[in-house]
Design an enzyme around this catalytic site. Sequence first.
Site, short mmCIF file in Angstrom:
data_model
loop_
_atom_site.label_atom_id
_atom_site.label_comp_id
_atom_site.label_asym_id
_atom_site.label_seq_id
_atom_site.Cartn_x
_atom_site.Cartn_y
_atom_site.Cartn_z
N ASP A 45 2.69 9.14 -12.38
CA ASP A 45 3.93 9.85 -12.04
C ASP A 45 4.89 8.90 -11.31
OD1 ASP A 45 2.66 9.77 -9.61
OD2 ASP A 45 2.94 11.90 -9.13
N SER A 46 4.45 7.63 -11.14
CA SER A 46 5.37 6.56 -10.73
C SER A 46 6.48 6.45 -11.78
CB SER A 46 4.64 5.23 -10.58
OG SER A 46 3.84 4.96 -11.72
N ASP A 84 -1.23 11.48 -15.30
CA ASP A 84 -1.12 11.83 -13.88
C ASP A 84 -0.51 13.22 -13.75
OD1 ASP A 84 -1.48 11.12 -11.27
OD2 ASP A 84 0.14 9.65 -11.21
N LYS A 114 -5.43 12.60 -13.75
CA LYS A 114 -5.62 12.15 -12.36
C LYS A 114 -4.92 13.15 -11.45
CE LYS A 114 -3.30 8.50 -10.45
NZ LYS A 114 -2.58 9.16 -9.34
N GLU A 116 -4.23 14.00 -7.07
CA GLU A 116 -4.30 13.47 -5.70
C GLU A 116 -5.01 14.48 -4.81
OE1 GLU A 116 -0.34 12.40 -4.36
OE2 GLU A 116 -0.04 11.02 -6.04
N GLU A 183 -5.66 4.07 -2.70
CA GLU A 183 -4.36 3.42 -2.55
C GLU A 183 -4.07 3.13 -1.08
OE1 GLU A 183 -1.11 5.21 -4.72
OE2 GLU A 183 0.38 3.94 -3.73
O1 KIV Z 1 1.69 7.02 -10.35
C1 KIV Z 1 1.06 5.96 -10.33
O2 KIV Z 1 1.44 4.98 -10.98
C2 KIV Z 1 -0.16 5.92 -9.54
C3 KIV Z 1 -0.82 4.62 -9.33
C4 KIV Z 1 0.01 3.53 -8.91
C5 KIV Z 1 -2.15 4.68 -8.73
O3 KIV Z 1 -0.59 6.92 -9.09
#
Ligand code: KIV
Length: 264
Positions: A45-46, A84, A114, A116, A183
Amino acid sequence: MKRFSITDFIAKKQAGQKIAMLTAYDSFTAALLDEAGIESILVGDSLGNVMLGYETTVPVTLEEMLHHTKTVSRGCKRALIVGDMPFLTYHTGVAEALRNAGRFLQEGGAQAVKIEGGKERAETVRAMVEAGIPVMGHLGLTPQSIHQLGGFKVQGRSEEAAQKLLEDALALEAAGAFAVVLECVPAALAAKLTQALRIPTIGIGGGNECDGQVLVTHDMLGIFAKPPKFVKKFAQLREPMIQAFQEYKKEVEAKVFPGPEQSY
Ligand code: KIV
């Protein structure tokens, strides 16, 4: 060509081999990562910061993540794709979390998701795993909680915080997560968690004792001027890109491009 799987993740840890993971948000980058033999692609989600121009990952929506996960899965045949789950798509109840996670596999073409969080997410992780959805955990600096954490800071520095991270990691493992991202965690603590867990740890700012590493691809390519301390620039693409854009502009203005070779 066989796709890298979650059992390969665990086998790599058992064999003492490291796992390389990078982010992608588009087909083109996913295909290059595949060609380079990267074992796993995170559609992070980056996306929000890197591609969509948001300041944090908080505004990223499920539809945006699904759109980019579909794009990545069209470009990649070999790497394990992890989608994510964005902010508030797995927090409001297990049933909704399950439905949203399922969309990453059914519509997005991902092989895993993924999320959190630690102990508080254990029930959700268990339900997803029971439904056949592999889950990667994410502990330490969890960017979706940035307003709660008070900024981008190293996590787990106090004894109490370190103990909580250990308990969270063990809870995710017990719930069936196949790996956990650590992280911005002190290297010694990440090493301790790596030893305590049967499942692989994937570090980002977690030192080199983790079982694998993940970075934002645009950071490691040197596209951003000031990436975080934990980033190593494996290329310096920012300047050549700007130079190419400037050169193009100059040639368009001077009527050098297109020349005879580019004309019909
Ligand atoms: O969103 C993302 O790219 C991440 C990673 C950098 C671990 O969660």
